[in-house]
Design a protein around this motif. Structure first.
Motif, PDB file in Angstrom:
ATOM      1  N   LEU A   9      48.206 101.743  50.551  1.00 11.79           N
ATOM      2  CA  LEU A   9      49.262 101.349  51.234  1.00 11.79           C
ATOM      3  C   LEU A   9      49.348  99.891  51.537  1.00 11.79           C
ATOM      4  N   GLU A  10      48.201  99.549  52.045  1.00  7.42           N
ATOM      5  CA  GLU A  10      48.109  98.195  52.304  1.00  7.42           C
ATOM      6  C   GLU A  10      48.213  97.242  51.058  1.00  7.42           C
ATOM      7  N   ALA A  11      47.458  97.724  49.996  1.00 12.06           N
ATOM      8  CA  ALA A  11      47.811  97.036  48.783  1.00 12.06           C
ATOM      9  C   ALA A  11      48.956  96.936  48.256  1.00 12.06           C
ATOM     10  N   LYS A  12      49.819  97.996  48.301  1.00  6.66           N
ATOM     11  CA  LYS A  12      51.399  97.844  48.077  1.00  6.66           C
ATOM     12  C   LYS A  12      51.875  97.040  48.768  1.00  6.66           C
ATOM     13  N   HIS A  13      51.579  96.942  50.106  1.00  7.89           N
ATOM     14  CA  HIS A  13      52.417  96.145  51.199  1.00  7.89           C
ATOM     15  C   HIS A  13      52.322  94.689  51.038  1.00  7.89           C
ATOM     16  N   ALA A  14      50.885  94.467  50.469  1.00  6.44           N
ATOM     17  CA  ALA A  14      50.694  92.855  50.240  1.00  6.44           C
ATOM     18  C   ALA A  14      51.254  92.400  48.959  1.00  6.44           C
ATOM     19  N   LYS A  39      63.152  96.290  53.037  1.00  4.30           N
ATOM     20  CA  LYS A  39      62.819  97.580  53.366  1.00  4.30           C
ATOM     21  C   LYS A  39      61.826  98.347  52.977  1.00  4.30           C
ATOM     22  N   GLN A  40      61.430  98.216  51.664  1.00  9.90           N
ATOM     23  CA  GLN A  40      60.223  98.804  51.040  1.00  9.90           C
ATOM     24  C   GLN A  40      58.823  98.730  52.007  1.00  9.90           C
ATOM     25  N   LYS A  41      58.967  97.275  52.253  1.00 11.92           N
ATOM     26  CA  LYS A  41      57.686  96.715  52.907  1.00 11.92           C
ATOM     27  C   LYS A  41      57.541  97.362  54.360  1.00 11.92           C
ATOM     28  N   LEU A  42      58.750  97.741  55.061  1.00 16.97           N
ATOM     29  CA  LEU A  42      58.770  98.133  56.376  1.00 16.97           C
ATOM     30  C   LEU A  42      58.410  99.454  56.545  1.00 16.97           C
ATOM     31  N   ARG A  43      58.921 100.368  55.396  1.00 21.63           N
ATOM     32  CA  ARG A  43      58.604 101.803  55.232  1.00 21.63           C
ATOM     33  C   ARG A  43      56.912 101.810  55.084  1.00 21.63           C
ATOM     34  N   LEU A  44      56.473 101.043  54.257  1.00 19.94           N
ATOM     35  CA  LEU A  44      55.145 101.143  54.034  1.00 19.94           C
ATOM     36  C   LEU A  44      54.265 100.675  55.501  1.00 19.94           C
ATOM     37  N   LYS A  45      54.898  99.738  56.152  1.00 25.13           N
ATOM     38  CA  LYS A  45      54.163  99.336  57.138  1.00 25.13           C
ATOM     39  C   LYS A  45      54.229 100.661  58.251  1.00 25.13           C
ATOM     40  N   GLU A  47      54.230 103.637  57.659  1.00 27.37           N
ATOM     41  CA  GLU A  47      53.601 104.885  57.000  1.00 27.37           C
ATOM     42  C   GLU A  47      51.984 104.315  57.474  1.00 27.37           C
ATOM     43  N   ILE A  48      51.718 103.047  57.317  1.00 25.76           N
ATOM     44  CA  ILE A  48      50.336 102.693  57.683  1.00 25.76           C
ATOM     45  C   ILE A  48      49.897 102.738  59.130  1.00 25.76           C
ATOM     46  N   THR A  49      50.924 102.396  59.924  1.00 30.68           N
ATOM     47  CA  THR A  49      50.686 102.548  61.321  1.00 30.68           C
ATOM     48  C   THR A  49      50.537 104.019  61.823  1.00 30.68           C
ATOM     49  N   SER A  50      51.649 104.858  61.023  1.00 31.56           N
ATOM     50  CA  SER A  50      51.380 106.228  61.740  1.00 31.56           C
ATOM     51  C   SER A  50      50.283 107.068  61.122  1.00 31.56           C
ATOM     52  N   SER A  51      49.520 106.315  59.931  1.00 31.33           N
ATOM     53  CA  SER A  51      48.465 107.090  59.582  1.00 31.33           C
ATOM     54  C   SER A  51      47.276 106.728  60.393  1.00 31.33           C
ATOM     55  N   HIS A  52      47.038 105.928  61.239  1.00 29.52           N
ATOM     56  CA  HIS A  52      45.938 105.239  62.170  1.00 29.52           C
ATOM     57  C   HIS A  52      45.826 106.337  63.014  1.00 29.52           C
TER      58      HIS A  52
END
Length: 52
Positions: A9-14, A39-45, A47-52
């Motif tokens: 997810l972080e790689a996609k975000h970058a 919008k895509q970047k926000l959705r990924l972010k 998802e990343i924060t909810s996974s922690h």
């Protein structure tokens, strides 16, 4: 397993961040493309924060 998912997810975000920067540097940036990428970047972010 969870760490690999977060790393992906972080790689996609970058990648999206790089695409936003490239689009912003164009003489006439496409605002619709920029909005979609952001919008895509926000959705990924989210998802990343909810996974922690």
């Amino acid at each position: 397993m969870q760490t690999a998912h977060i790393s992906a997810l972080e790689a996609k975000h970058a990648t999206i961040d790089q695409r936003i920067a490239a689009e912003s540097q164009r003489p006439v940036p496409d605002t619709i493309v920029l909005a979609d990428l952001k919008k895509q970047k926000l959705r990924l972010k989210e998802e990343i924060t909810s996974s922690h």
